[in-house]
Design a protein around this motif. Structure first.
Motif, mmCIF file in Angstrom:
data_model
loop_
_atom_site.group_PDB
_atom_site.id
_atom_site.type_symbol
_atom_site.label_atom_id
_atom_site.label_comp_id
_atom_site.label_asym_id
_atom_site.label_seq_id
_atom_site.Cartn_x
_atom_site.Cartn_y
_atom_site.Cartn_z
ATOM 1 N N ALA A 77 0.836 -1.205 0.000
ATOM 2 C CA ALA A 77 0.000 0.000 0.000
ATOM 3 C C ALA A 77 0.868 1.252 0.000
ATOM 4 O O ALA A 77 0.587 2.222 -0.720
ATOM 5 C CB ALA A 77 -0.940 -0.006 1.198
ATOM 6 N N ALA A 117 2.271 1.575 -3.455
ATOM 7 C CA ALA A 117 1.239 1.923 -4.434
ATOM 8 C C ALA A 117 0.830 3.388 -4.318
ATOM 9 O O ALA A 117 0.481 4.020 -5.320
ATOM 10 C CB ALA A 117 0.031 1.010 -4.262
ATOM 11 N N LYS A 118 0.868 3.934 -3.110
ATOM 12 C CA LYS A 118 0.568 5.366 -2.942
ATOM 13 C C LYS A 118 1.575 6.212 -3.709
ATOM 14 O O LYS A 118 1.247 7.293 -4.207
ATOM 15 C CB LYS A 118 0.611 5.745 -1.462
ATOM 16 C CG LYS A 118 -0.544 5.207 -0.642
ATOM 17 C CD LYS A 118 -0.341 5.555 0.837
ATOM 18 C CE LYS A 118 -1.387 4.887 1.710
ATOM 19 N NZ LYS A 118 -1.155 5.162 3.158
ATOM 20 N N GLY A 134 1.656 3.819 -7.818
ATOM 21 C CA GLY A 134 0.424 3.484 -8.528
ATOM 22 C C GLY A 134 0.508 2.220 -9.357
ATOM 23 O O GLY A 134 0.814 1.145 -8.850
ATOM 24 N N LYS A 188 -8.102 0.670 -4.658
ATOM 25 C CA LYS A 188 -7.854 1.943 -3.977
ATOM 26 C C LYS A 188 -6.684 2.719 -4.544
ATOM 27 O O LYS A 188 -6.732 3.957 -4.644
ATOM 28 C CB LYS A 188 -7.631 1.690 -2.482
ATOM 29 C CG LYS A 188 -7.520 2.956 -1.649
ATOM 30 C CD LYS A 188 -7.492 2.641 -0.159
ATOM 31 C CE LYS A 188 -7.444 3.920 0.666
ATOM 32 N NZ LYS A 188 -7.440 3.620 2.137
ATOM 33 N N TYR A 189 -5.618 2.016 -4.937
ATOM 34 C CA TYR A 189 -4.385 2.707 -5.309
ATOM 35 C C TYR A 189 -3.983 2.539 -6.780
ATOM 36 O O TYR A 189 -3.008 3.143 -7.220
ATOM 37 C CB TYR A 189 -3.233 2.231 -4.430
ATOM 38 C CG TYR A 189 -3.449 2.473 -2.955
ATOM 39 C CD1 TYR A 189 -3.492 3.768 -2.444
ATOM 40 C CD2 TYR A 189 -3.618 1.402 -2.077
ATOM 41 C CE1 TYR A 189 -3.692 3.993 -1.093
ATOM 42 C CE2 TYR A 189 -3.822 1.617 -0.720
ATOM 43 C CZ TYR A 189 -3.856 2.915 -0.234
ATOM 44 O OH TYR A 189 -4.068 3.140 1.106
#
Length: 261
Positions: free
Chosen positions: A18, A21-22, A25, A44-45
């Protein structure tokens, strides 16, 4: 632009994926035999679900499987890896030397993260191969930017450090719960007790980090002669509080060494 692959998305793997990915992406590729674990990160990401072959070609490959499963995974990955894929292992107790015995021709970064990375307050210990370039190390650090503090450490110290930082959050959660239970016993409502206990631990920790004062001196400053704090400190000492905490870290360290053997 660097690509980041993740194999094994359990609790810690998902937290780091996560974080990456923030920052990256769609350049984050995820693989787990339980596809439901990675779906929230995809939604979400914007990370991507991928096959084992696809993640193995990423510039950085995070290995989030249990220590016992790592040798078999490495053997499976060896013929698939990209020319300069950097292996990032978070397997407790498994040395760089053990990984290199199976995959000798790829750079390795060994890490030990902790769960507060999920809220940007983690501590991620890492030791990197000396043949990694500054650019490669920067690419690794960029993936985990925002997770908390990333601290380089000599590999000979990482097991002892991880017994503190990796296992320590569980001990602290128990302490917070115990503080709250004590306050509830004295009549404080549960929701306020938990909130006050957590904030007290947060504030005390920040004071240690920012003041430069030894914890013993900070403790002494709160203990007025004949006061309520010293009465509580005496009760902790009578019940071997410090000895019990030391024993917990030592037990975690021994188990970490066992997992890597």
């Amino acid at each position: 632009m660097n690509t980041y692959g993740f194999i094994g998305c359990g609790n810690m793997g998902c937290i780091l994926a996560a974080c990456a990915a923030k920052n990256a992406g769609a350049r984050v590729l995820l693989h787990d035999k339980h596809s439901e674990k990675i779906e929230p990160l995809v939604q979400k990401y914007g990370a991507k679900a991928a096959t084992m072959e696809e993640v193995s070609l990423c510039d950085y490959l995070f290995l989030g499987v249990k220590p016992q499963a790592l040798p078999a995974l490495l053997a499976q990955l060896r013929p698939m890896l990209g020319r300069r894929t950097v292996l990032v292992s978070m397997a407790a107790g498994v040395s760089t030397e053990s990984i290199r015995a199976i995959i000798p021709d790829h750079p390795i970064i060994r890490i030990m993260p902790n769960t507060p990375a999920a809220v940007g307050e983690g501590l991620i210990l890492y030791c990197a191969d000396k043949d990694l370039s500054d650019t490669e190390i920067e690419g690794f650090l960029a993936a985990l930017q925002g997770a908390g503090v990333l601290d380089p450490i000599d590999e000979k110290l990482i097991d002892a450090a991880s017994a503190l930082s990796g296992c320590g959050p569980a001990f602290v959660y128990m302490f917070i719960e115990a503080l709250a239970d004590g306050a509830v016993k004295c009549g404080l409502p549960r929701d306020k007790a938990l909130s006050y206990a957590a904030q007290t631990v947060l504030g005390a920790g920040k004071t240690v980090l920012t003041s430069g004062t030894h914890p013993e001196a900070l403790k002494d400053a709160v203990c007025s002669p004949g006061g309520s704090t010293i009465a509580g400190v005496a009760a902790l000492e009578e019940n071997t509080f410090r000895g019990t905490v030391i024993a917990a870290v030592e037990a975690s360290y021994r188990r970490t060494k066992e997992l890597g053997s």
